[in-house]
Design a protein around this motif. Structure first.
Motif, PDB file in Angstrom:
ATOM      1  N   VAL A   1       2.023  18.452  81.153  1.00 13.67           N
ATOM      2  CA  VAL A   1       3.291  17.987  80.608  1.00 13.67           C
ATOM      3  C   VAL A   1       3.532  16.581  81.142  1.00 13.67           C
ATOM      4  CG1 VAL A   1       5.775  18.404  80.524  1.00 13.67           C
ATOM      5  CG2 VAL A   1       4.192  20.334  80.502  1.00 13.67           C
ATOM      6  N   ILE A   2       3.670  15.645  80.232  1.00 15.15           N
ATOM      7  CA  ILE A   2       3.909  14.253  80.603  1.00 15.15           C
ATOM      8  C   ILE A   2       5.393  13.957  80.378  1.00 15.15           C
ATOM      9  CG2 ILE A   2       3.325  11.837  80.143  1.00 15.15           C
ATOM     10  CD1 ILE A   2       0.919  13.421  81.144  1.00 15.15           C
ATOM     11  N   PRO A   3       6.156  13.702  81.441  1.00 16.87           N
ATOM     12  CA  PRO A   3       7.582  13.391  81.280  1.00 16.87           C
ATOM     13  C   PRO A   3       7.788  12.057  80.546  1.00 16.87           C
ATOM     14  CG  PRO A   3       7.078  13.968  83.566  1.00 16.87           C
ATOM     15  CD  PRO A   3       5.776  13.796  82.848  1.00 16.87           C
ATOM     16  N   ASP A   4       8.837  11.990  79.720  1.00 17.77           N
ATOM     17  CA  ASP A   4       9.156  10.765  78.982  1.00 17.77           C
ATOM     18  C   ASP A   4       9.372   9.586  79.924  1.00 17.77           C
ATOM     19  OD1 ASP A   4       8.967  12.113  76.573  1.00 17.77           O
ATOM     20  OD2 ASP A   4      11.129  12.495  76.427  1.00 17.77           O
ATOM     21  N   GLU A   5       9.952   9.860  81.115  1.00 18.18           N
ATOM     22  CA  GLU A   5      10.190   8.787  82.082  1.00 18.18           C
ATOM     23  C   GLU A   5       8.881   8.131  82.518  1.00 18.18           C
ATOM     24  OE1 GLU A   5      11.382  12.189  83.285  1.00 18.18           O
ATOM     25  OE2 GLU A   5      12.794  11.806  81.667  1.00 18.18           O
ATOM     26  N   ASP A   6       7.837   8.948  82.663  1.00 17.82           N
ATOM     27  CA  ASP A   6       6.536   8.414  83.072  1.00 17.82           C
ATOM     28  C   ASP A   6       5.958   7.524  81.976  1.00 17.82           C
ATOM     29  OD1 ASP A   6       6.919   9.896  85.338  1.00 17.82           O
ATOM     30  OD2 ASP A   6       5.179  11.212  85.054  1.00 17.82           O
ATOM     31  N   VAL A   7       6.115   7.959  80.722  1.00 20.06           N
ATOM     32  CA  VAL A   7       5.610   7.164  79.598  1.00 20.06           C
ATOM     33  C   VAL A   7       6.334   5.815  79.559  1.00 20.06           C
ATOM     34  CG1 VAL A   7       5.411   7.039  77.072  1.00 20.06           C
ATOM     35  CG2 VAL A   7       4.975   9.207  78.250  1.00 20.06           C
TER      36      VAL A   7
ATOM     37  N   ALA B   1       2.152  -1.669  77.106  1.00 17.45           N
ATOM     38  CA  ALA B   1       1.465  -0.828  76.126  1.00 17.45           C
ATOM     39  C   ALA B   1       2.487  -0.086  75.261  1.00 17.45           C
ATOM     40  CB  ALA B   1       0.566   0.183  76.840  1.00 17.45           C
ATOM     41  N   SER B   2       2.017   0.383  74.110  1.00 19.30           N
ATOM     42  CA  SER B   2       2.878   1.196  73.240  1.00 19.30           C
ATOM     43  C   SER B   2       3.073   2.569  73.890  1.00 19.30           C
ATOM     44  CB  SER B   2       2.228   1.372  71.867  1.00 19.30           C
ATOM     45  OG  SER B   2       1.057   2.187  71.984  1.00 19.30           O
ATOM     46  N   GLU B   3       4.091   3.302  73.435  1.00 19.23           N
ATOM     47  CA  GLU B   3       4.327   4.649  73.982  1.00 19.23           C
ATOM     48  C   GLU B   3       3.122   5.542  73.744  1.00 19.23           C
ATOM     49  OE1 GLU B   3       7.964   6.648  73.049  1.00 19.23           O
ATOM     50  OE2 GLU B   3       9.201   4.938  73.653  1.00 19.23           O
ATOM     51  N   GLU B   4       2.516   5.393  72.576  1.00 27.43           N
ATOM     52  CA  GLU B   4       1.341   6.215  72.239  1.00 27.43           C
ATOM     53  C   GLU B   4       0.187   5.945  73.199  1.00 27.43           C
ATOM     54  OE1 GLU B   4      -1.798   6.380  68.591  1.00 27.43           O
ATOM     55  OE2 GLU B   4       0.326   6.368  68.022  1.00 27.43           O
TER      56      GLU B   4
ATOM     57  N   LYS C   1      -1.356   8.477  76.100  1.00 27.81           N
ATOM     58  CA  LYS C   1      -2.784   8.798  76.105  1.00 27.81           C
ATOM     59  C   LYS C   1      -3.399   8.461  77.464  1.00 27.81           C
ATOM     60  CE  LYS C   1      -7.114   8.566  73.689  1.00 27.81           C
ATOM     61  NZ  LYS C   1      -7.729   9.299  74.735  1.00 27.81           N
ATOM     62  N   ALA C   2      -3.020   7.322  78.030  1.00 29.21           N
ATOM     63  CA  ALA C   2      -3.555   6.921  79.349  1.00 29.21           C
ATOM     64  C   ALA C   2      -3.124   7.918  80.420  1.00 29.21           C
ATOM     65  CB  ALA C   2      -3.080   5.516  79.699  1.00 29.21           C
ATOM     66  N   LEU C   3      -1.883   8.391  80.345  1.00 26.16           N
ATOM     67  CA  LEU C   3      -1.415   9.394  81.305  1.00 26.16           C
ATOM     68  C   LEU C   3      -2.178  10.704  81.141  1.00 26.16           C
ATOM     69  CD1 LEU C   3       2.381   8.570  81.199  1.00 26.16           C
ATOM     70  CD2 LEU C   3       0.978   8.646  83.278  1.00 26.16           C
ATOM     71  N   GLU C   4      -2.391  11.128  79.893  1.00 33.07           N
ATOM     72  CA  GLU C   4      -3.152  12.366  79.634  1.00 33.07           C
ATOM     73  C   GLU C   4      -4.583  12.229  80.139  1.00 33.07           C
ATOM     74  OE1 GLU C   4      -2.588  12.782  75.430  1.00 33.07           O
ATOM     75  OE2 GLU C   4      -0.648  13.794  75.673  1.00 33.07           O
ATOM     76  N   ASP C   5      -5.208  11.088  79.871  1.00 34.83           N
ATOM     77  CA  ASP C   5      -6.596  10.855  80.293  1.00 34.83           C
ATOM     78  C   ASP C   5      -6.734  10.849  81.815  1.00 34.83           C
ATOM     79  OD1 ASP C   5      -7.282  10.681  77.639  1.00 34.83           O
ATOM     80  OD2 ASP C   5      -7.491   8.492  77.623  1.00 34.83           O
ATOM     81  N   ASN C   6      -5.638  10.505  82.514  1.00 32.71           N
ATOM     82  CA  ASN C   6      -5.666  10.417  83.977  1.00 32.71           C
ATOM     83  C   ASN C   6      -4.862  11.532  84.627  1.00 32.71           C
ATOM     84  OD1 ASN C   6      -7.173   7.831  84.723  1.00 32.71           O
ATOM     85  ND2 ASN C   6      -5.881   7.185  83.019  1.00 32.71           N
ATOM     86  N   ASN C   7      -4.744  12.652  83.920  1.00 36.54           N
ATOM     87  CA  ASN C   7      -4.112  13.873  84.453  1.00 36.54           C
ATOM     88  C   ASN C   7      -2.691  13.618  84.969  1.00 36.54           C
ATOM     89  OD1 ASN C   7      -4.315  16.638  84.772  1.00 36.54           O
ATOM     90  ND2 ASN C   7      -4.982  16.486  86.893  1.00 36.54           N
ATOM     91  N   GLY C   8      -1.954  12.719  84.290  1.00 40.57           N
ATOM     92  CA  GLY C   8      -0.564  12.470  84.644  1.00 40.57           C
ATOM     93  C   GLY C   8      -0.367  11.497  85.796  1.00 40.57           C
ATOM     94  N   ASP C   9      -1.445  10.942  86.336  1.00 38.81           N
ATOM     95  CA  ASP C   9      -1.346  10.025  87.474  1.00 38.81           C
ATOM     96  C   ASP C   9      -0.872   8.649  86.987  1.00 38.81           C
ATOM     97  OD1 ASP C   9      -2.200   7.936  89.393  1.00 38.81           O
ATOM     98  OD2 ASP C   9      -3.109   9.626  90.469  1.00 38.81           O
TER      99      ASP C   9
END
Length: 118
Positions: free
Chosen positions: A78-84, A93-96, A100-108
């Motif tokens: 789950v990626i919080p909107d605040e992190d995006v 970067a765009s929100e999209e 994607k970068a957060l998902e690829d890096n396990n939310g880090d």
């Protein structure tokens, strides 16, 4: 086999086994109304439906034995909107792309920002 425990083809005599366990200070019980057992791990959940749960207490320690229908459910990231939003602000970067970068890096956050900055 334990001597005098009923050996042979029939296995151990359950009453003798219970008596022997009691002499050793081991108690056995069952949870008869269990519907489901869930084990949460860092990777997801192990779910055991229709479980048969036995508890063995020896020297003050409870040991659980669980049999049933086992299935695994992977953990959903789950990626919080605040992190995006933070990644967007830091990288432009765009929100999209940030999501994607957060998902690829396990939310880090730091890894996602570094990935988009390079």
């Amino acid at each position: 086999m334990f001597p005098g425990m009923g050996g042979g083809r029939g296995g151990m005599n359950p009453k003798k086994m219970q008596g022997m366990m009691k002499q050793l200070g081991i108690e056995m019980s069952e949870i008869n109304n269990a519907e489901q057992v869930i084990i949460k791990t860092t990777d997801g959940e192990i779910i055991i439906d229709n479980p048969a749960v036995s508890i063995m207490r020896a020297q003050g320690v409870d040991t659980y034995q669980i049999n049933g229908d086992v299935r695994t459910v992977p953990k959903e990231l789950v990626i919080p909107d605040e992190d995006v939003r933070l990644v967007c602000e830091q990288t432009g970067a765009s929100e999209e792309d940030a999501k994607k970068a957060l998902e690829d890096n396990n939310g880090d956050l730091a890894e996602a920002i570094l990935a988009l900055s390079s």
